[in-house]
Design an enzyme around this catalytic site. Structure first.
Site, PDB file in Angstrom:
ATOM      1  N   LYS A 139     -12.327  -4.597  -3.630  1.00 54.32           N
ATOM      2  CA  LYS A 139     -11.503  -3.608  -4.347  1.00 54.32           C
ATOM      3  C   LYS A 139     -11.057  -3.914  -5.574  1.00 54.32           C
ATOM      4  O   LYS A 139     -10.612  -4.934  -5.823  1.00 54.32           O
ATOM      5  CB  LYS A 139     -10.388  -3.368  -3.343  1.00 54.32           C
ATOM      6  CG  LYS A 139      -9.889  -1.900  -3.328  1.00 54.32           C
ATOM      7  CD  LYS A 139      -8.725  -1.763  -2.326  1.00 54.32           C
ATOM      8  CE  LYS A 139      -8.333  -0.508  -2.207  1.00 54.32           C
ATOM      9  NZ  LYS A 139      -7.216  -0.415  -1.159  1.00 54.32           N
TER      10      LYS A 139
HETATM   11  O1  G3P Z   1      -4.443   1.376  -0.116  1.00 53.40           O
HETATM   12  C1  G3P Z   1      -4.265   2.489  -1.069  1.00 53.40           C
HETATM   13  C2  G3P Z   1      -3.456   3.617  -0.683  1.00 53.40           C
HETATM   14  O2  G3P Z   1      -3.853   4.063   0.457  1.00 53.40           O
HETATM   15  C3  G3P Z   1      -2.087   3.431  -0.891  1.00 53.40           C
HETATM   16  O3  G3P Z   1      -1.266   4.439  -0.243  1.00 53.40           O
HETATM   17  O4  G3P Z   1       0.931   5.330   0.934  1.00 53.40           O
HETATM   18  O5  G3P Z   1       1.093   3.436  -1.058  1.00 53.40           O
HETATM   19  O6  G3P Z   1       0.632   5.657  -1.801  1.00 53.40           O
HETATM   20  P1  G3P Z   1       0.287   4.562  -0.772  1.00 53.40           P
END
Ligand code: G3P
Length: 217
Positions: free
Chosen positions: A83
């Site tokens: 990633k």
């Molecule tokens: O892993 C990337 C993403 O899904 C992060 O989500 O909830 O931290 O905005 P969030």
């Protein structure tokens, strides 16, 4: 549509994998820190729990160091997907890794133009963050619609991996739009199983069954 779980919690991953619905896992530095274990070790454990791609994120900002980090990460298991952030150095790293046959997930995508660039750099997955857009007063699903349109216009093979999912409506809309993958926290995925009428139905069936005085086993 493929289902990935967005966590580094191995107990949650194992639980969901047992349902047969899990196609992969995504992690990020925040989730890995939350797991409270050695990053390499926990990534190895996760890779053994699922057959599909497991996204492990680099933390360097420059291309050369990203490549060195990716070299360590991709040796963990065959299903590691590197990633990288959506920056110039991230996309240079994406181009180099995908040319060598390594899967790459380009993350922190907040615009359709960024998604276009990632596809041109050969990304395996693009991760647009819908929830963080919603938090900021913009409907994140518009971004998914735009990316789907653009990728279809040019037959890009990069898979749209809807990330930063907060609730079931994000999942439903992703499926309507034709996103390739969603990644969601375990609680959101487990919430998809639930319906008040399912619970009520079970309650009614069991009450009637109890009246018979019978047992199956
Ligand atoms: O892993 C990337 C993403 O899904 C992060 O989500 O909830 O931290 O905005 P969030």
């Amino acid at each position: 549509m493929k289902f990935f779980v967005d966590t580094a919690d191995t107990a949650e991953i194992a639980d969901l994998a047992a349902t047969g619905l899990l196609d992969g896992v995504t992690t990020n530095p925040t989730l890995s820190a939350k797991a409270g274990k050695d990053f390499i070790e926990v990534t190895r454990e996760i890779c053994a729990l699922v057959d599909g791609p497991v996204s492990a994120e680099v933390v360097a900002l420059d291309h050369a160091t990203m490549m060195r980090e990716a070299e360590v990460l991709r040796k963990i298991a065959d299903n590691v997907c590197i990633k990288v952030p959506l920056t110039i150095d991230g996309l240079k790293t994406c181009k180099a890794l995908t040319s060598e046959g390594t899967q790459v997930n380009v993350t922190l995508c907040f615009s359709a133009n960024q998604a276009l660039l990632a596809a041109k750099a050969g990304a395996t997955f693009i991760s647009p963050f819908v929830g963080r857009h919603d938090d900021n007063g913009f409907d994140g699903m518009y971004l998914i619609r735009d990316i789907r349109l653009i990728y279809d216009n040019y037959a890009f093979e990069t898979q749209i991996l809807v990330a930063s999912i907060r609730h079931g409506v994000h999942v439903l809309e992703s499926a309507r739009i034709g996103a390739d993958v969603i990644t969601a926290p375990p609680a959101v995925i487990k919430g998809l199983f639930k319906h008040v009428l399912t619970d009520k139905g079970i309650e009614g069936f069991l009450a009637d069954w109890a009246k018979t005085g019978q047992s199956i086993v």
